[in-house]
Design an enzyme around this catalytic site. Sequence first.
Site, PDB file in Angstrom:
ATOM      1  N   ARG A  84      77.305  30.437  29.082  1.00 25.55           N
ATOM      2  CA  ARG A  84      76.917  30.947  27.766  1.00 25.55           C
ATOM      3  C   ARG A  84      78.104  31.483  26.965  1.00 25.55           C
ATOM      4  O   ARG A  84      77.940  31.983  25.860  1.00 25.55           O
ATOM      5  CB  ARG A  84      75.858  32.036  27.947  1.00 25.55           C
ATOM      6  N   GLU A  94      74.510  43.406  44.061  1.00 26.94           N
ATOM      7  CA  GLU A  94      73.621  43.655  45.193  1.00 26.94           C
ATOM      8  C   GLU A  94      72.818  44.942  45.061  1.00 26.94           C
ATOM      9  O   GLU A  94      71.931  45.196  45.871  1.00 26.94           O
ATOM     10  CB  GLU A  94      74.446  43.701  46.481  1.00 26.94           C
ATOM     11  N   HIS A 134      72.275  48.915  40.164  1.00 28.17           N
ATOM     12  CA  HIS A 134      73.152  49.300  39.053  1.00 28.17           C
ATOM     13  C   HIS A 134      72.946  48.403  37.835  1.00 28.17           C
ATOM     14  O   HIS A 134      72.923  48.869  36.694  1.00 28.17           O
ATOM     15  CB  HIS A 134      74.610  49.248  39.531  1.00 28.17           C
ATOM     16  N   ALA A 146      80.304  48.080  29.750  1.00 29.68           N
ATOM     17  CA  ALA A 146      79.145  47.906  28.876  1.00 29.68           C
ATOM     18  C   ALA A 146      78.480  49.232  28.510  1.00 29.68           C
ATOM     19  O   ALA A 146      78.006  49.402  27.386  1.00 29.68           O
ATOM     20  CB  ALA A 146      78.134  46.969  29.531  1.00 29.68           C
ATOM     21  N   VAL A 147      78.447  50.174  29.434  1.00 36.62           N
ATOM     22  CA  VAL A 147      77.782  51.453  29.166  1.00 36.62           C
ATOM     23  C   VAL A 147      78.464  52.205  28.024  1.00 36.62           C
ATOM     24  O   VAL A 147      77.820  52.971  27.307  1.00 36.62           O
ATOM     25  CB  VAL A 147      77.726  52.309  30.457  1.00 36.62           C
ATOM     26  N   ALA A 169      79.231  41.586  29.283  1.00 38.82           N
ATOM     27  CA  ALA A 169      78.662  40.684  30.285  1.00 38.82           C
ATOM     28  C   ALA A 169      78.300  41.522  31.505  1.00 38.82           C
ATOM     29  O   ALA A 169      79.180  42.034  32.190  1.00 38.82           O
ATOM     30  CB  ALA A 169      79.653  39.585  30.658  1.00 38.82           C
ATOM     31  N   VAL A 170      77.009  41.688  31.714  1.00 44.03           N
ATOM     32  CA  VAL A 170      76.515  42.435  32.867  1.00 44.03           C
ATOM     33  C   VAL A 170      75.939  41.404  33.833  1.00 44.03           C
ATOM     34  O   VAL A 170      74.979  40.706  33.507  1.00 44.03           O
ATOM     35  CB  VAL A 170      75.454  43.475  32.451  1.00 44.03           C
ATOM     36  N   ILE A 171      76.559  41.326  34.996  1.00 38.74           N
ATOM     37  CA  ILE A 171      76.178  40.312  35.982  1.00 38.74           C
ATOM     38  C   ILE A 171      75.573  41.014  37.198  1.00 38.74           C
ATOM     39  O   ILE A 171      76.167  41.943  37.745  1.00 38.74           O
ATOM     40  CB  ILE A 171      77.399  39.457  36.373  1.00 38.74           C
TER      41      ILE A 171
END
Length: 151
Positions: free
Chosen positions: A120, A78, A81, A49-50, A73-75
């Site tokens: 989604r 923990e 980041h 994504a970056v 898709a950024v999930i």
Amino acid sequence: MTESSFKLAIVVSQFNRAVTEKLLNGVLQRLTELGVQANQIKTVWVPGAVEIPLLAKRLAKSKHYQAVVCLGAVIRGETDHYNYVCQQVSFGCQQVALEYEVPIIFGVLTTTTKEQAFARAGGERGNKGADWADAAVSMIKLMKEIEITDE
């Protein structure tokens, strides 16, 4: 301007590819329904994504495309980041749109779980890719309608 008279690009993140492929399919299916032909669309895959804003900038700067749809898709994990990635990608895409006056459609899911992302991307919440395709076509038409000529 008709749907057969413009070109658009799609930048897709390879990270979380199981989700982003579904989003891409949603975009392509909706564009086909709207009358956009395959030869009007350029799809570019980036590692994560970056990297999306840089390729969006290159495509916008080329002036060959009337809109760029950015898919990712950024999930949440923990660590922190997730926060940095979401902020960088959203800010980067917005900067490209403002600098080049090309609609950059922010189609990056930012979810807490994989289940939310899949919901989604063709699941029980539909496919957001179709919504982003609609947004791209709508913005292309609006930009043409409000075209400013250099004087």
